[in-house]
Write a protein that holds these residues in place. Structure first.
Motif, mmCIF file in Angstrom:
data_model
loop_
_atom_site.group_PDB
_atom_site.id
_atom_site.type_symbol
_atom_site.label_atom_id
_atom_site.label_comp_id
_atom_site.label_asym_id
_atom_site.label_seq_id
_atom_site.Cartn_x
_atom_site.Cartn_y
_atom_site.Cartn_z
ATOM 1 N N PHE A 162 0.845 -1.204 0.000
ATOM 2 C CA PHE A 162 0.000 0.000 0.000
ATOM 3 C C PHE A 162 0.877 1.249 0.000
ATOM 4 C CE2 PHE A 162 -2.792 3.309 1.484
ATOM 5 C CZ PHE A 162 -4.027 2.981 0.920
ATOM 6 N N ALA A 163 1.941 1.243 0.801
ATOM 7 C CA ALA A 163 2.847 2.397 0.852
ATOM 8 C C ALA A 163 3.532 2.598 -0.500
ATOM 9 C CB ALA A 163 3.883 2.201 1.950
ATOM 10 N N TYR A 164 3.893 1.500 -1.162
ATOM 11 C CA TYR A 164 4.511 1.584 -2.488
ATOM 12 C C TYR A 164 3.544 2.219 -3.488
ATOM 13 C CZ TYR A 164 6.520 0.097 -6.953
ATOM 14 O OH TYR A 164 7.030 0.077 -8.232
ATOM 15 N N LEU A 165 2.293 1.807 -3.449
ATOM 16 C CA LEU A 165 1.283 2.364 -4.351
ATOM 17 C C LEU A 165 1.052 3.847 -4.053
ATOM 18 C CD1 LEU A 165 -1.266 -0.600 -4.299
ATOM 19 C CD2 LEU A 165 0.273 0.028 -6.173
ATOM 20 N N PHE A 166 1.122 4.206 -2.784
ATOM 21 C CA PHE A 166 0.998 5.613 -2.396
ATOM 22 C C PHE A 166 2.135 6.428 -2.994
ATOM 23 C CE2 PHE A 166 2.114 9.060 0.560
ATOM 24 C CZ PHE A 166 0.924 9.773 0.564
ATOM 25 N N TRP A 167 3.343 5.878 -2.950
ATOM 26 C CA TRP A 167 4.505 6.561 -3.520
ATOM 27 C C TRP A 167 4.376 6.699 -5.030
ATOM 28 C CZ3 TRP A 167 8.638 3.646 -6.176
ATOM 29 C CH2 TRP A 167 9.648 4.487 -6.686
ATOM 30 N N ARG A 168 3.882 5.647 -5.690
ATOM 31 C CA ARG A 168 3.795 5.629 -7.146
ATOM 32 C C ARG A 168 2.557 6.338 -7.695
ATOM 33 N NH1 ARG A 168 6.329 2.126 -10.493
ATOM 34 N NH2 ARG A 168 5.282 3.478 -11.994
ATOM 35 N N ALA A 169 1.574 6.610 -6.858
ATOM 36 C CA ALA A 169 0.299 7.144 -7.340
ATOM 37 C C ALA A 169 0.478 8.509 -7.991
ATOM 38 C CB ALA A 169 -0.698 7.238 -6.187
ATOM 39 N N ASP A 170 -0.127 8.679 -9.161
ATOM 40 C CA ASP A 170 -0.137 9.975 -9.825
ATOM 41 C C ASP A 170 -1.155 10.882 -9.130
ATOM 42 O OD1 ASP A 170 1.697 9.091 -11.751
ATOM 43 O OD2 ASP A 170 0.079 8.229 -12.973
ATOM 44 N N ALA A 171 -1.027 12.144 -9.352
ATOM 45 C CA ALA A 171 -1.969 13.099 -8.765
ATOM 46 C C ALA A 171 -3.391 12.773 -9.209
ATOM 47 C CB ALA A 171 -1.595 14.515 -9.194
ATOM 48 N N GLY A 172 -4.283 12.768 -8.261
ATOM 49 C CA GLY A 172 -5.680 12.500 -8.586
ATOM 50 C C GLY A 172 -6.060 11.037 -8.556
ATOM 51 N N VAL A 173 -5.064 10.140 -8.471
ATOM 52 C CA VAL A 173 -5.361 8.713 -8.415
ATOM 53 C C VAL A 173 -5.705 8.336 -6.971
ATOM 54 C CG1 VAL A 173 -4.424 6.390 -8.699
ATOM 55 C CG2 VAL A 173 -3.881 8.171 -10.366
ATOM 56 N N SER A 174 -6.835 7.692 -6.780
ATOM 57 C CA SER A 174 -7.256 7.318 -5.426
ATOM 58 C C SER A 174 -6.978 5.847 -5.157
ATOM 59 C CB SER A 174 -8.748 7.615 -5.240
ATOM 60 O OG SER A 174 -9.519 6.842 -6.143
ATOM 61 N N LEU A 175 -6.540 5.575 -3.966
ATOM 62 C CA LEU A 175 -6.298 4.205 -3.522
ATOM 63 C C LEU A 175 -7.384 3.848 -2.518
ATOM 64 C CD1 LEU A 175 -2.434 4.431 -2.890
ATOM 65 C CD2 LEU A 175 -3.603 3.746 -4.989
ATOM 66 N N SER A 176 -7.936 2.651 -2.618
ATOM 67 C CA SER A 176 -9.013 2.239 -1.724
ATOM 68 C C SER A 176 -8.453 1.760 -0.390
ATOM 69 C CB SER A 176 -9.846 1.124 -2.368
ATOM 70 O OG SER A 176 -10.835 0.677 -1.460
ATOM 71 N N LEU A 177 -8.551 2.624 0.607
ATOM 72 C CA LEU A 177 -8.078 2.259 1.944
ATOM 73 C C LEU A 177 -8.953 1.161 2.537
ATOM 74 C CD1 LEU A 177 -6.201 2.751 4.337
ATOM 75 C CD2 LEU A 177 -7.762 4.561 5.102
ATOM 76 N N VAL A 178 -10.250 1.216 2.268
ATOM 77 C CA VAL A 178 -11.170 0.195 2.783
ATOM 78 C C VAL A 178 -10.780 -1.183 2.260
ATOM 79 C CG1 VAL A 178 -13.546 -0.662 2.737
ATOM 80 C CG2 VAL A 178 -13.098 1.776 3.092
ATOM 81 N N ASN A 179 -10.533 -1.270 0.965
ATOM 82 C CA ASN A 179 -10.124 -2.549 0.392
ATOM 83 C C ASN A 179 -8.774 -2.995 0.937
ATOM 84 O OD1 ASN A 179 -12.452 -2.406 -1.075
ATOM 85 N ND2 ASN A 179 -11.479 -2.441 -3.095
#
Length: 298
Positions: free
Chosen positions: A28-45
């Protein structure tokens, strides 16, 4: 026979949970680092994936202990979990508990499939099959590979899918470091049990190597993740902030010292080293998580 919640918790071998929770957290932390602006990650999932990983991990632990007892690997002469050997629990209780945990874990997986997409069925299905088949694979020297696939490759890919809705293949850059620490937990446990496993007719990878070479490999396993992370940073695969994991060399060096003490102190020196290695996974992974989050914020 009635048991307390604490006794049931002990049955799950909860001390080992860092090997199933940390891959989810780090991914999850890796995806947070790689996420482009405006891209949302599902914390619930992500949270559901964390819970599901722990439940299925527990199910696998309980089922493994059940099979070890039923096949004679765990006995009064082995360094075994005492619950079944000394009849604190009956085998049927372990089997039924394992089935219940698998059912809950699969239910969570199906819920995540509804929330994220059908692709999870393949990833999760393979994971469940490998978890259920662990005991047979362990007896044929394939347990280490099985654990690496489950607790690094599949968990990482599954987490990326449920959090983003697609498989993020480059997240597998985390797999070698995270996976090797997890494998070392199993490896040192099997090293402790070489003599008793051999007497029961089991053929673990540690047994094939012999105790001396198994100890040497464990030392390599403890050092490899740090070297790997440094190389990944140099190659630009990970941000340099992940090198905040280097202080985890302190518990790793303590584990190495304990492993090497086997030559002079014998079996007693490495008892409990599996739990110490699980703690290393916790420390190492949390530090890498901090590094990735900092990199994502800056």
């Amino acid at each position: 026979m009635k048991h307390s919640l604490k006794e049931w918790a002990i049955v799950t071998r909860y001390w080992s949970f860092p090997v199933s929770t940390m891959p989810v957290v780090v991914t999850f932390a890796y995806l947070f680092w790689r996420a482009d602006a405006g891209v949302s990650l599902s914390l619930v999932n992500g949270v559901l994936a964390l819970v599901g990983a722990v439940v299925l991990h527990s199910a696998g632990n309980v089922l493994s202990d059940y099979f070890d007892y039923m096949t004679g690997v765990d006995n009064a002469d082995a360094f075994a979990v005492p619950n079944l050997v000394f009849h604190k629990f009956e085998p049927g209780e372990y089997l039924h508990f394992s089935i219940l945990l698998f059912a809950v874990g699969i239910a969570i997986g199906l819920l995540l499939t509804v929330l994220s997409g059908p692709g999870l069925l393949l990833i999760g299905g393979i994971g469940v099959v490998l978890t259920m088949g662990y005991s047979w694979l362990k007896y044929h020297a394939l347990g280490d590979l099985d654990i690496f696939l489950i607790f690094s490759i599949l968990i990482i890919l599954g987490t990326t899918y449920v959090v983003t809705g697609t498989v993020v293949w480059d997240a597998l850059v985390l797999a070698p470091a995270i996976g090797i620490i997890t494998v070392s937990v199993l490896h040192v446990n099997n090293t402790i049990d070489i003599e008793t496993d051999q007497a029961a007719g089991m053929h673990s990878f540690a047994m094939l190597l012999g105790k001396k070479h198994s100890i040497d490999l464990y030392v390599v396993y403890q050092l490899f993740p740090f070297l790997y992370m440094a190389v990944a940073v140099v190659l630009g695969l990970l941000p340099w902030y992940v090198l905040v994991c280097l202080p985890a060399l302190i518990p790793a060096s303590k584990n190495i010292k304990a492993a090497r003490a086997w030559r002079t102190q014998g079996q007693q020196a490495i008892l409990g080293l599996d739990q110490a290695t699980a703690k290393l996974q916790l420390v190492f992974s949390l530090l890498v998580t901090v590094g990735l989050i900092v990199a994502g914020l800056l």
